[in-house]
Write an enzyme that holds these catalytic residues in place. Structure first.
Site, PDB file in Angstrom:
ATOM      1  N   GLY A 165       7.060  -3.672  -7.803  1.00 56.81           N
ATOM      2  CA  GLY A 165       6.252  -2.672  -8.507  1.00 56.81           C
ATOM      3  C   GLY A 165       4.771  -2.737  -8.158  1.00 56.81           C
ATOM      4  CE  LYS A 237      14.324  -2.079 -10.598  1.00 55.49           C
ATOM      5  NZ  LYS A 237      15.084  -2.646  -9.476  1.00 55.49           N
ATOM      6  CG  ASN A 290      15.233  -3.949  -3.530  1.00 51.68           C
ATOM      7  OD1 ASN A 290      14.189  -4.031  -2.890  1.00 51.68           O
ATOM      8  ND2 ASN A 290      15.293  -3.343  -4.702  1.00 51.68           N
ATOM      9  NE  ARG A 292      14.648  -8.589  -3.947  1.00 48.48           N
ATOM     10  CZ  ARG A 292      14.668  -7.751  -4.973  1.00 48.48           C
ATOM     11  NH1 ARG A 292      15.625  -7.814  -5.863  1.00 48.48           N
ATOM     12  NH2 ARG A 292      13.741  -6.826  -5.128  1.00 48.48           N
ATOM     13  NE  ARG A 338      14.442  -7.261 -15.080  1.00 46.22           N
ATOM     14  CZ  ARG A 338      14.043  -7.168 -13.821  1.00 46.22           C
ATOM     15  NH1 ARG A 338      12.930  -7.770 -13.438  1.00 46.22           N
ATOM     16  NH2 ARG A 338      14.734  -6.465 -12.938  1.00 46.22           N
TER      17      ARG A 338
HETATM   18  P1  ADP Z   1       8.920  -1.731  -5.456  1.00 45.52           P
HETATM   19  O1  ADP Z   1       9.446  -2.078  -4.098  1.00 45.52           O
HETATM   20  O2  ADP Z   1       7.577  -2.315  -5.719  1.00 45.52           O
HETATM   21  O3  ADP Z   1       9.906  -1.983  -6.545  1.00 45.52           O
HETATM   22  P2  ADP Z   1       9.588   1.097  -5.451  1.00 45.52           P
HETATM   23  O4  ADP Z   1       9.295   1.960  -4.276  1.00 45.52           O
HETATM   24  O5  ADP Z   1      10.997   0.646  -5.638  1.00 45.52           O
HETATM   25  O6  ADP Z   1       8.613  -0.171  -5.422  1.00 45.52           O
HETATM   26  O7  ADP Z   1       9.101   1.815  -6.766  1.00 45.52           O
HETATM   27  C1  ADP Z   1       8.984   1.153  -8.010  1.00 45.52           C
HETATM   28  C2  ADP Z   1       9.025   2.147  -9.144  1.00 45.52           C
HETATM   29  O8  ADP Z   1       7.970   3.096  -8.996  1.00 45.52           O
HETATM   30  C3  ADP Z   1      10.293   2.988  -9.220  1.00 45.52           C
HETATM   31  O9  ADP Z   1      11.311   2.351  -9.913  1.00 45.52           O
HETATM   32  C4  ADP Z   1       9.796   4.219  -9.943  1.00 45.52           C
HETATM   33  O10 ADP Z   1       9.708   3.982 -11.330  1.00 45.52           O
HETATM   34  C5  ADP Z   1       8.412   4.383  -9.389  1.00 45.52           C
HETATM   35  N1  ADP Z   1       8.429   5.288  -8.237  1.00 45.52           N
HETATM   36  C6  ADP Z   1       8.574   4.960  -6.927  1.00 45.52           C
HETATM   37  N2  ADP Z   1       8.524   6.028  -6.121  1.00 45.52           N
HETATM   38  C7  ADP Z   1       8.337   7.092  -6.934  1.00 45.52           C
HETATM   39  C8  ADP Z   1       8.146   8.501  -6.729  1.00 45.52           C
HETATM   40  N3  ADP Z   1       8.130   9.028  -5.511  1.00 45.52           N
HETATM   41  N4  ADP Z   1       7.956   9.275  -7.798  1.00 45.52           N
HETATM   42  C9  ADP Z   1       7.935   8.752  -9.051  1.00 45.52           C
HETATM   43  N5  ADP Z   1       8.074   7.457  -9.314  1.00 45.52           N
HETATM   44  C10 ADP Z   1       8.270   6.626  -8.283  1.00 45.52           C
END
Ligand code: ADP
Length: 452
Positions: A165, A237, A290, A292, A338
């Site tokens: 995040g 999360k 991911n 892992r 969590r």
């Molecule tokens: P990380 O690798 O840090 O977990 P993510 O790309 O998986 O990053 O994104 C983390 C969170 O950010 C997602 O679960 C979602 O809540 C939000 N998010 C990511 N991309 C988008 C998007 N394009 N639009 C809206 N929310 C997003």
């Protein structure tokens, strides 16, 4: 040669892996830092070896120390857990070169998924929808301005190597983009050692839905349904559940098929997760893969009956998956909360320290994955996860009721935790209705604060 696994992690996930090893009759070796001498994973593994001092960079992130530990103790495999070196392709590559099995996909696949801008391209090549955004990494502000015009504000600037995040900024207009672009690059470099960023259109208040997959060395790839991880604070999360109250059978099937498509295209082997954001209309978009085991994997285990960590280990040792897609069925409903060492009232600040009184919840359908014991001292050096409380009920309503009871009976004295905060969420009408998205916590906090 007898199989022996080095567990390159700490906390609850180290215990989870050690338990799986024991059940499979495989010896396990724990690694630990000097801050973790009294940890349960050190006690429960067959052997334990110190890999350095408190700071993760000197211990849990020290590739040399960890690989030396594996060689010195005669391990033929390393399980990286999550976090730390689990998605570090260099680490996986050295492990492979040392003729030790890395319990995860190949270093090449980790590299392809690790750069999120590249992973987007792979999803596109598979015909899987991605959020409108830049075609790969964006090198300069001028380039970013042009692309942002094309895709339309608001947009996200994302660190290509980001995770957990972190390294994500929202910009609503060109002025904000100008102010934030280079700052995000610097932050990306400081946090991930890589300054590359890419752009993505912000999907307003989406749901975060991810698909669990398993793939073996023989081309068998299956999915194990979705997890709804929309209850997040600052893109991290907090609560996960499956099935998602939002996902229809049809959508599950389509997203599952797309996740399998990506895994097959990559030549993926091991457990993995394909993450999507889903908008109000049910349009879904790939965001990342991911490579892992995820923190939230237990909820999938509860509804499918598949032990994902054991499967990872069996796959790494060359076993073929013993089930097919049509054998996977979903029973009941699972939720995970969590439980973190954090002070909710002080902006969720970390709250390490000594645990005095400790009472674990239990009962039918209650699972607790935790490394806590009474008088344990939570060290300040690592993440704040204390426990994962998982419940499994016949349906969502029963699961929520079980979670309420379990949270009520969960006592951790001596440090601040988010147990009460989770309890309040379990009573929130929107949560109870299943009507929420990734903006839930922000709104919930406003509500709680206005009532205080
Ligand atoms: P990380 O690798 O840090 O977990 P993510 O790309 O998986 O990053 O994104 C983390 C969170 O950010 C997602 O679960 C979602 O809540 C939000 N998010 C990511 N991309 C988008 C998007 N394009 N639009 C809206 N929310 C997003």
């Amino acid at each position: 040669m007898q199989n022996k696994i080095l567990v390159a992690n700490r906390g609850e996930i180290a215990l989870r892996i050690i338990r799986a090893c024991k059940e499979l009759g495989i010896s396990s070796v724990a690694i630990y830092s000097t801050a973790d001498t009294d940890s349960l994973h050190v006690k429960f593994a067959d052997e334990a070896i110190c890999v350095g001092s408190e700071k993760s960079t000197n211990s849990y992130l020290s590739m040399n120390n960890i690989i030396s530990a594996a060689i010195a103790t005669g391990c033929n495999a390393i399980h990286p857990g999550y976090g730390f070196l689990s998605e570090n392709e260099k680490f996986a590559e050295i492990v492979e070169k040392c003729n030790i099995k890395f319990i995860g996909p190949s270093s090449k696949v980790i590299e392809q998924c690790g750069n999120k801008a590249r992973a987007r391209k792979i999803a596109q090549e598979c015909g899987v929808p991605v959020v409108k955004g830049s075609n790969g990494v964006v090198k300069s502000l001028d380039e970013a301005k042009v692309i942002a015009q094309e895709i339309g504000y608001p947009i996200l600037i994302k660190a290509a190597s980001g995770g957990g995040g972190k390294g994500i900024s929202i910009v609503k207009n060109e002025e904000e983009l100008t102010r934030t672009f280079e700052k995000t690059m610097l932050e990306a470099y400081a946090n991930f050692g890589d300054r590359s960023v890419y752009l993505e259109k912000l999907i307003e208040n989406p749901r975060h839905i991810e698909i669990q997959i398993l793939a073996d060395h023989y081309g068998n790839v299956i999915h194990l349904g979705e997890r709804d991880c929309s209850i997040q604070r600052r893109n991290q999360k907090m609560i996960e559940e499956t099935p998602s109250p939002f996902i229809t059978e049809k959508l599950r099937e389509r997203m599952g098929k797309d996740a399998v498509k990506i895994a097959k295209y990559l030549g993926y082997v091991s457990a993995g997760t394909v993450e999507f954001v889903v908008d109000k209309e049910g349009n879904y978009y790939f965001i990342e893969m991911n490579t892992r085991i995820q923190v939230e994997h237990p909820i999938t285990e509860m509804v499918t009956g598949v032990d994902l960590v054991k499967e990872q280990i069996k796959i790494a040792y060359g076993q073929e998956l013993s089930f097919k897609q049509e054998d996977i069925t979903f029973t009941g409903h699972a939720i995970e909360c969590r439980i973190n060492a954090e002070d909710v009232e002080h902006n969720f600040a970390p709250s390490p320290g000594k645990i005095n009184n400790l009472v674990f919840p239990g009962g039918f359908g209650v699972r607790l994955d935790s490394h806590l014991y009474s008088n344990y001292v939570v060290p300040p050096y690592y993440d704040s996860l204390l426990a994962k409380l998982i419940v499994h009920g016949q349906n969502r309503k029963e699961a929520i009721r079980k979670m309420r009871v379990a949270l009520e009976q969960f006592v951790i004295d001596g440090i601040k935790t988010n147990i009460e905060f989770q309890y309040l969420i379990m009573h929130n009408p929107d949560f109870v209705r299943g009507s929420y998205d990734t903006s839930f916590i922000k709104r919930f906090l406003e509500l709680v604060r206005s009532e205080a």
